[in-house]
Design an enzyme around this catalytic site. Structure first.
Site, short mmCIF file in Angstrom:
data_model
loop_
_atom_site.label_atom_id
_atom_site.label_comp_id
_atom_site.label_asym_id
_atom_site.label_seq_id
_atom_site.Cartn_x
_atom_site.Cartn_y
_atom_site.Cartn_z
N GLN B 191 0.83 -1.20 0.00
CA GLN B 191 0.00 0.00 0.00
C GLN B 191 0.87 1.26 0.00
OE1 GLN B 191 -2.40 -1.94 3.52
NE2 GLN B 191 -3.42 -0.03 3.02
N PHE B 222 -6.13 -4.11 3.51
CA PHE B 222 -6.85 -3.71 4.73
C PHE B 222 -5.94 -3.08 5.78
CE2 PHE B 222 -8.54 -7.78 3.04
CZ PHE B 222 -9.61 -7.25 2.33
N GLU B 226 0.58 -1.92 4.62
CA GLU B 226 1.02 -0.52 4.69
C GLU B 226 2.49 -0.49 5.11
OE1 GLU B 226 -1.54 2.10 6.92
OE2 GLU B 226 -0.15 3.76 6.73
N ARG B 304 -5.13 7.74 16.70
CA ARG B 304 -6.51 7.62 16.22
C ARG B 304 -7.41 7.03 17.31
NH1 ARG B 304 -9.42 8.31 11.46
NH2 ARG B 304 -7.59 9.09 10.39
N ARG B 336 -7.83 -1.62 8.98
CA ARG B 336 -9.11 -0.92 8.80
C ARG B 336 -9.70 -0.41 10.13
NH1 ARG B 336 -13.16 -3.80 4.59
NH2 ARG B 336 -14.02 -1.94 3.63
N PHE B 338 -7.87 1.44 12.26
CA PHE B 338 -6.60 2.02 12.71
C PHE B 338 -6.68 2.49 14.17
CE2 PHE B 338 -2.95 5.06 12.00
CZ PHE B 338 -2.11 4.21 11.29
N ALA B 503 -5.93 5.12 5.50
CA ALA B 503 -6.74 6.12 6.20
C ALA B 503 -8.00 6.50 5.41
CB ALA B 503 -5.91 7.37 6.51
N GLU B 704 -12.90 2.80 5.85
CA GLU B 704 -12.86 2.30 7.22
C GLU B 704 -14.17 2.37 8.00
OE1 GLU B 704 -8.58 3.28 8.93
OE2 GLU B 704 -9.28 4.79 7.51
#
Lengths: 468, 749
Positions: B191, B222, B226, B304, B336, B338, B503, B704
């Protein structure tokens, strides 16, 4: 050591010089360089690698969806293999269109498996209802869509076919006519009819029947080697006098579809939906489930409650052995070198009541935390015959002999149910593992024994309150 | 409008990395990984591996020409462990061999000399031992200490959520190809191509301009690709650099499940104070995030969690403590939501506990406290265009929540064994990377002389349909039919310094950039048309491949206009850069405007529990979602449904089991995700008239938020369980597996 193995792959005959045990998946992706079939787990749990295996029998070809990661290529010999490329009409056809329109594909990785499974269903289904179609997709995992769009696309396809194809007409030709199968497959099917499925069972020391467990547990022992195929589905399931006789090589799906068995023990065929998924059931054999020696084998639990007898065949001839005596310890069998389970026999008992219970984290295509089967017969309102088994609560599949004895002579009421439930829990010797704690498994067995009484005798509310 | 990829997907012609043809001379790589959760690594004996047929090289830290460091936010993670291993599955070396299997045999043959060290697996224990990834953070709003005195009811409790395996269908994969001049080309299932490029360059000792990372598509991610895609790509690149041959590294499923990070487990203590009417007065929560052995993205995920700790509710007095705790498990990572789902679960648990104590219905408390326009979040931002109440009310009305609750109460009163439950789950989710720097994107658009168009951005297509959305933006901005436009592969050579596609912001950022670039070209073309048609620029537009004057066709068509522009030596390419305006955050004061906007919605979930067996079914989930003006309705519906079902899995059957640091749920036969037969009836409705001036073409991010609708299933199940056992109090320990259900129902008798 390699062998020349020939089969029809999509539209043309192919021959590969490969080890007989190489997974069909690797032959398709590697030797045949068809990359549409995906690999995502190599244990038959995701369905990304599903292909259709068409086996010519008696002038017809019966197509089955199988997980190609667990099938030795030798088993494809003489068959017609259809992959996602084989279903591709070179444009977006009526099979593919609803998947596009409904967004029934996101990352796309699982999509070939879904479409091949669905094509297999369309080739074999006896109704255009969605329920059985959804069942046929239970072995295909999608992480993106949440399945709702796949359900909608499937329903649209079935809705189209309902109006266009008569359930009684030759299905393959009808699906070609309607554009659901490319017409080139018609000729390929004819080619396959001229082939002979391999029956080679000699000369090597690695017998493989369905392979659905062997290729999960010991892939390295088989994937690069020659193997001896134990032909599946030979002999099937038949009634012989006072017995129901199962070929050891009969598959779980054979059991599910057997009219003979359904007539004798309908609750047994009904329970088969809880075992594996269609692509697994199409390959997994009864004998394989037994010799795998998992303490939690579903079929093992069923046959143990029915007090099945094994007929073993080896160099030393034939011998009979009760299934209950087959398990000597964890993964330790009373099986001599070279011996195979030829057949399994259970006594026909009119009026026998059967139930199978299984709880797992996911209802379908999951290994049980605990399973149990009950086979009971009443005379004059009391239990006169009782078979009760449990899996997942001991190092071996367990016959709950103490509880069976307790049941004899009692009436099937709540008091009996609770007595049996407590007794079964006491007989269990579970351990903590990824499928649950020992405490849970013992409790679950208690509850599932109660569930037998709920299902077989219609008890319900009486089972809620723990008797003092 | 479905994703342009779909037609290839259904024909089986989509190519993922492992489907790409092997370049000549290609080798396979497999990692040698730690079998211990924490140990001193005294030596690696690679001789047995080197002696095996097919093994070409075994590379360890000693073979790294650059830095042995792959950490992103914090540089605390070695590519290959040197003196100490910190988790089971941590790479210590890579074996390069002629075949996939030979590489695995080589990896197994390496002998590690390890001296076991004490290991910590529990987040609270780690915090107590001072093992923190970064300093703990606290958001504080109002006066919590004083507020407790104003409360009529104060409830306290503990809530835990387990981790979650991404189970993207395509495992981690990379293919590295050495090119001339020391250049390395890396195909990676990532990603974050720029992260792979940066860290490959760092480890290989190359400038970034000698590393190209290209991505066609991912077979699901998902969040799991990342940061977690990076080490495998870097290993492949290192092996290619050292051997001079192309190297493929594809994890098998077991390796992937053992060695890669997952959703963070969280443990939490909550305290919630309310008025008798259910109005929330104060909330205090401690969140212990189990970060695993290295930072990875944990600090950002923790942030988050802080921002979403009060869910979709207005809490005037709130104090949120959060600690990222270092343990000897795999480094947990983006997934997903986060960190938001874990925090929101705690808030819902607190509300559930309050409802239980106060004898109110949970939905009554939920409805009473939803965010209203202008309400302030604990991080200082005021909510604008709040659709929390609107979506809740529309869901409650459209799906007749009151009738559902009554019907269930009636059912439960008359059925002893089978119990039902329902829950509402409101969601409010902030959109933007909380790290403001990442909120930028680039796009490069070429119009060719035949009128066809290529659009490149930094967005990665992983099934979420970002290409469909960029296509919609480009088509509208240029005024040409979508069939004329191709969305290109993502490569660091074309678009530099990209943010990860994460995100939920992929379409917002990259779509905006693509729109800017397309409009720049369209404006130039309109100038050409203005001259040619002798019509003022302002009166001209281009739509569906036709030049319009005052909305009427002029007879000048796209292809001719493009050729005309070319012959006049007008630039038919444009690069554009987009940076989300107006967002900032001050970590010193813990105040700011970290989000461009928020997404809202409410789900109503219904379940049935078989109280004899402890098994359950999710019967129906209906949602009202604030999707803005959708760029691709079919894509958004798919995100809504798919996100929900992942959330349901997290709350029910997906049980990540660790024992002494070992993942026992490391295969598909031991870790179960939802299947087709378990899918409930799902109804997704999108709010009408839901504008959003903060994102491209009034759309809203959607990746998300729907995941968190799944949280409601926990509370629906809990209600059904309590209907059977009204004497028992709720427990908040997700997932609510059949085991936990049965232990709740019958474990004490």
């Amino acid at each position: 050591m390699s062998r020349l193995i020939s089969f029809v792959l999509n539209a043309s005959t192919v021959t590969f010089d490969v080890p007989a045990g190489r997974p069909l998946l690797d032959v398709i992706r590697g030797d045949a360089d068809l990359k549409g079939t995906k690999h995502a787990c190599r244990e038959g749990d995701c369905g990304s690698c599903v292909v259709l295996v068409g086996e010519p029998t008696g002038g017809a070809v019966r197509y089955r969806a199988v997980t190609s990661c667990l099938m030795p290529v030798a088993a494809a010999s003489g068959c017609h293999i259809i992959t996602i490329e084989g279903l591709d009409p070179g444009r977006i056809g009526p099979l593919q269109r609803p998947f596009v329109d409904e967004g029934a594909s996101q990352c796309g990785f699982c999509t070939p498996g879904f479409l091949v499974s669905l094509a297999g269903h369309l080739l074999n289904c006896t109704t255009w209802d969605v329920g059985p179609a959804f069942n046929s997709l239970a072995g295909n995992i999608c992480r993106c869509t949440g399945y709702a769009s796949i359900q909608r696309a499937t329903a649209r396809i079935l809705g189209t076919l309902r109006h266009r194809v008569d359930l009684d007409e030759p299905r393959f030709a009808a699906l070609v006519r309607e554009g659901f199968l490319p017409s080139v497959l018609r000729g390929a099917r004819a080619l396959a009819l001229g082939l002979e499925p391999s029956t080679d069972t000699h000369g090597v020391d690695r017998p493989v029947a369905g392979g659905t467990d062997l290729y999960v547990q010991r892939p390295d022992d088989f994937s690069f080697a020659d193997v001896a195929l134990v032909p599946t589905r030979r002999g099937g399931i038949r009634i012989e006098g006072g017995e129901i006789v199962f070929a050891g090589s009969a598959t779980a799906e054979d059991m599910k579809r057997s009219r003979e068995l359904a007539a004798e023990l309908g609750d047994m065929t009904g329970a088969m939906d809880l075992m594996g998924s269609l692509p697994i059931r199409e390959r997994a054999t009864i004998a394989g489930n037994f010799v795998n020696a998992s303490p939690i084998g579903d079929m093992t639990a069923m046959f143990m409650a029915l007090d099945a007898e094994l007929e073993l065949v080896g160099d030393g001839g034939r011998r009979a052995l009760p299934l209950r005596s087959f398990y000597l310890g964890y993964k330790n069998l009373d099986l001599r070198p070279g011996e195979l389970i030829d057949s399994i026999r259970i006594k026909r008992r009119p009026g026998l009541l059967f139930n199978f219970e299984k709880v797992s984290k996911r209802t379908h295509l999951d290994i049980a935390s605990v399973n149990t089967a009950a086979a009971l017969r009443l005379e004059n309102g009391v239990i006169v015959e009782a078979g009760l088994s449990a899996g997942g609560v001991a190092p071996v599949p367990l016959a709950l002999v103490g509880t069976e004895a307790l049941l004899i002579g009692r009436s099937p009421d709540a008091e009996t149910a609770w007595a049996a439930a407590h007794s079964a829990a006491a007989e269990a010797k579970p351990i903590d593992d990824v499928r649950g704690s020992a405490v849970y498994k013992r409790l679950l067995l208690r509850q599932l024994v109660l569930a037998h009484f709920q299902v077989i005798f219609g008890l319900a509310d009486e089972l809620v309150e723990v008797p003092a | 409008m479905s994703s342009p990829d779909l037609e290839a997907h259904v024909r089986g012609t989509s190519r993922y990395i492992d489907d790409m043809a092997d370049p000549a001379g290609m080798l396979h790589a497999a990692a040698v990984t730690s079998p211990s959760p924490h140990a001193e690594l005294r030596a690696i004996d690679a001789a047995p591996a080197r002696a095996l047929p097919g093994v070409v090289a075994v590379l360890t830290a000693a073979d790294i020409p650059g830095l042995n460091q792959i950490g992103g936010i914090i540089q605390d993670e070695e590519l290959f462990a040197t003196s100490t291993v910190h988790f089971i599955g941590q790479p210590v070396a890579v074996v390069v061999a002629e075949t996939f299997h030979q590489a695995r045999l080589g990896a197994r043959a390496c002998v590690l000399d390890l001296e076991e060290l004490t290991a910590i697996f529990d987040a609270r224990e780690a915090a107590a031992a001072g093992e923190l990834i970064t300093a703990s953070r606290t958001l504080d709003t109002g006066d919590v200490d004083a507020a407790w005195a104003d409360c009529d009811v104060v409830v306290e409790g503990r809530a835990d959520t387990a981790g979650q395996e991404h189970l993207y269908l395509e495992t981690q994969a990379a293919l590295a190809i050495p090119e001339e001049g020391g250049r390395i080309k890396v195909w990676s299932s990532t990603q974050a191509p720029t992260a792979v490029q940066r860290i490959t360059a760092r480890v290989l000792g190359l400038p970034m301009n000698l590393v190209e990372v290209e991505v066609t598509r991912l077979g699901g991610a998902f969040g799991g690709k990342e940061d977690q895609a990076t080490p495998w790509a870097v290993m492949a690149a290192l092996a290619a650099q050292r051997t001079g041959r192309p190297v493929r590294l594809t994890l098998n499923r077991h390796e992937d499940m053992v060695c890669t990070g997952k959703r963070h487990p969280y443990s939490s203590d909550f305290k919630l104070g309310l008025k008798n009417d259910g109005a929330i007065v104060a909330y205090e929560v401690h969140l212990w995030q189990n970060a695993g052995a290295a930072a990875d993205l944990s600090p950002a995920i923790l942030e988050r969690s802080l921002f979403h700790a009060t869910g979709a509710y207005f809490v005037p007095n709130a104090r949120i403590h959060a600690a990222s705790c270092r343990t000897n498990l795999i480094p947990f990572t983006a997934f997903r939501g986060f960190g938001a789902p874990q925090a929101m679960f705690v808030m819902e648990a607190a509300i559930d506990r309050a409802a239980e104590v106060m004898g109110l219905s949970r939905s009554e408390i939920q409805a009473k406290n939803l965010l209203s326009e202008g309400d302030e979040f604990p991080y200082g931002m005021r909510v604008k265009r709040s659709r929390a109440r609107r979506s809740f009310n529309e869901a409650a009305g459209r799906f007749d929540l009151a009738a559902v609750e009554n019907e269930i109460a009636e059912h439960n009163a008359t059925h002893a064994v089978v119990k039902r439950g329902a829950a509402a789950m409101p969601v409010c989710f902030g959109i933007s990377f909380t790290n403001a720097v990442l909120n930028q994107a680039g796009a490069l658009v070429h119009v060719y002389t035949d009128g066809s168009v290529n659009v490149s951005t930094g967005a990665i297509e992983m099934g979420q349909g970002v290409n469909a959305k960029i296509l919609a933006v480009a088509s509208a901005a240029l005024g040409v039919p979508r069939e004329r436009i191709r969305i290109e592969n993502t490569t660091t050579r074309t678009i530099a310094n990209t943010s990860p596609t994460a995100a939920s912001s992929g379409a917002d950022l990259n779509g905006s950039a693509a729109g800017l670039a397309c409009r720049a070209i369209a404006d130039r073309l309109r100038s050409v048309a203005a001259e040619r048609l002798d019509t003022p620029f302002d009166r001209l537009s281009i739509a569906d491949g036709v030049v319009l004057a005052d909305g009427e066709p002029t007879g000048l068509e796209w292809n001719e206009l493009v050729w005309n522009a070319y012959t006049k030596r007008v630039n038919l390419s444009a690069h554009a850069h987009y940076a989300t305006p107006g967002i900032w955050y001050d970590k010193e004061t813990e105040q700011g405007e970290p989000f461009a906007y928020h997404v809202f919605g409410t789900a109503i979930l219904e379940v049935t529990v078989d109280c004899l067996r402890g098994t359950s079914t999710v019967d129906r989930v209906r949602m009202v979602h604030d999707g803005g003006r959708s760029l691709a309705p079919a894509v958004d519906l798919g995100q809504l449904e798919g996100g929900l079902v992942q959330g349901l899995g997290w709350m029910t059957m997906e049980e990540l089991v660790f024992h002494q640091g070992r993942n026992l749920s490391d295969t598909l036969s031991t870790y179960k995700i939802p299947d087709l037969l378990g899918t409930p009836v799902i109804e997704g409705h999108f709010l009408d008239d839901a504008d959003n001036p903060k994102a491209v073409m009034q759309s809203k991010a959607i990746g998300e938020p729907p995941f968190m609708y799944g949280i409601g299933v926990y509370f629906a199940l809990l209600d059904a369980l309590r209907a059977f056992r009204p004497d028992r109090k709720g427990v908040y320990d997700a997932p609510l597996t059949p085991e936990k259900a049965l232990m709740f129902l019958h474990g004490d008798r």
